[in-house]
Design a protein around this motif. Structure first.
Motif, PDB file in Angstrom:
ATOM      1  N   LEU A  88       0.858  -1.226   0.003  1.00 61.08           N
ATOM      2  CA  LEU A  88       0.096   0.063   0.013  1.00 61.08           C
ATOM      3  C   LEU A  88       0.898   1.327   0.011  1.00 61.08           C
ATOM      4  O   LEU A  88       0.549   2.287  -0.560  1.00 61.08           O
ATOM      5  N   LEU A  89       1.839   1.208   0.836  1.00 61.60           N
ATOM      6  CA  LEU A  89       2.896   2.177   0.868  1.00 61.60           C
ATOM      7  C   LEU A  89       3.699   2.727  -0.766  1.00 61.60           C
ATOM      8  O   LEU A  89       3.700   3.576  -1.049  1.00 61.60           O
ATOM      9  N   ASP A  90       3.921   1.608  -1.324  1.00 61.37           N
ATOM     10  CA  ASP A  90       4.442   1.571  -2.452  1.00 61.37           C
ATOM     11  C   ASP A  90       3.152   2.319  -3.520  1.00 61.37           C
ATOM     12  O   ASP A  90       3.664   2.872  -4.490  1.00 61.37           O
ATOM     13  N   LYS A  91       2.020   1.956  -3.414  1.00 63.87           N
ATOM     14  CA  LYS A  91       1.060   2.252  -4.243  1.00 63.87           C
ATOM     15  C   LYS A  91       0.814   3.762  -3.887  1.00 63.87           C
ATOM     16  O   LYS A  91       0.464   4.648  -4.875  1.00 63.87           O
ATOM     17  N   CYS A  92       0.908   4.241  -2.673  1.00 68.22           N
ATOM     18  CA  CYS A  92       0.881   5.624  -2.423  1.00 68.22           C
ATOM     19  C   CYS A  92       1.956   6.672  -3.092  1.00 68.22           C
ATOM     20  O   CYS A  92       1.502   7.527  -3.416  1.00 68.22           O
ATOM     21  N   ARG A  93       2.936   6.257  -3.320  1.00 68.11           N
ATOM     22  CA  ARG A  93       4.154   6.746  -3.913  1.00 68.11           C
ATOM     23  C   ARG A  93       4.103   6.562  -5.470  1.00 68.11           C
ATOM     24  O   ARG A  93       4.571   7.242  -6.162  1.00 68.11           O
ATOM     25  N   GLY A  94       3.055   5.895  -5.951  1.00 72.06           N
ATOM     26  CA  GLY A  94       2.485   5.970  -7.369  1.00 72.06           C
ATOM     27  C   GLY A  94       3.314   5.056  -8.320  1.00 72.06           C
ATOM     28  O   GLY A  94       3.424   5.362  -9.492  1.00 72.06           O
TER      29      GLY A  94
END
Length: 146
Positions: free
Chosen positions: A140-146
């Protein structure tokens, strides 16, 4: 403890705002926990990050520029951090033969011993998540950074 209780605020404009505030609050909370953990060892979390980078390179040297590119906090003053680690005899700095303005950096036996002493307990004892939850959070954090 829920974010609402931590910051004494129960109303958020959107779930996205709540998540963002929770992320910022948690990042600061983690930094505080890391400071408390590393203080008895005489280093900071940023210095620990540098020592881990150097351990991964060991026995080869690495430039300060390359260290900075691998750091978790790239806004750090790497030269000053390296000087402090050298004063503590945790790293060696030598002038690069190809570029006198650059330094080759290696970890010392003292640096390796400190990492061994600390171990990776900092990773294991900071957040209360199981392996599946930790992997999900990381995704999810990886996804936050796009």
């Amino acid at each position: 403890m829920k974010i609402e209780e931590e910051i004494k605020q129960s109303k958020f404009k959107t779930p996205l705002q709540k998540a963002l505030l929770n992320l910022i609050y948690t990042a600061n909370w983690l930094q505080s926990k890391q400071q408390d953990f590393f203080k008895p060892h005489g280093i900071t979390a940023t210095q620990f990050n540098i020592l881990r980078i150097l351990k991964g390179q060991h026995p080869n040297s690495i430039s300060a520029t390359e260290i900075k590119s691998r750091m978790l906090d790239r806004n750090s003053d790497v030269s000053r951090l390296l000087d402090r680690l050298a004063q503590k005899n945790l790293i060696n700095k030598s002038t690069c033969p190809n570029d006198r303005r650059a330094a080759d950096v290696t970890i010392t036996e003292n640096g390796l011993a400190l990492l061994e002493k600390i171990g990776f307990t900092v990773d294991d004892n900071v957040i209360a998540l199981n392996e599946h939850e930790a992997a999900e959070l990381s995704d999810l954090l990886d996804k936050c950074r796009g």
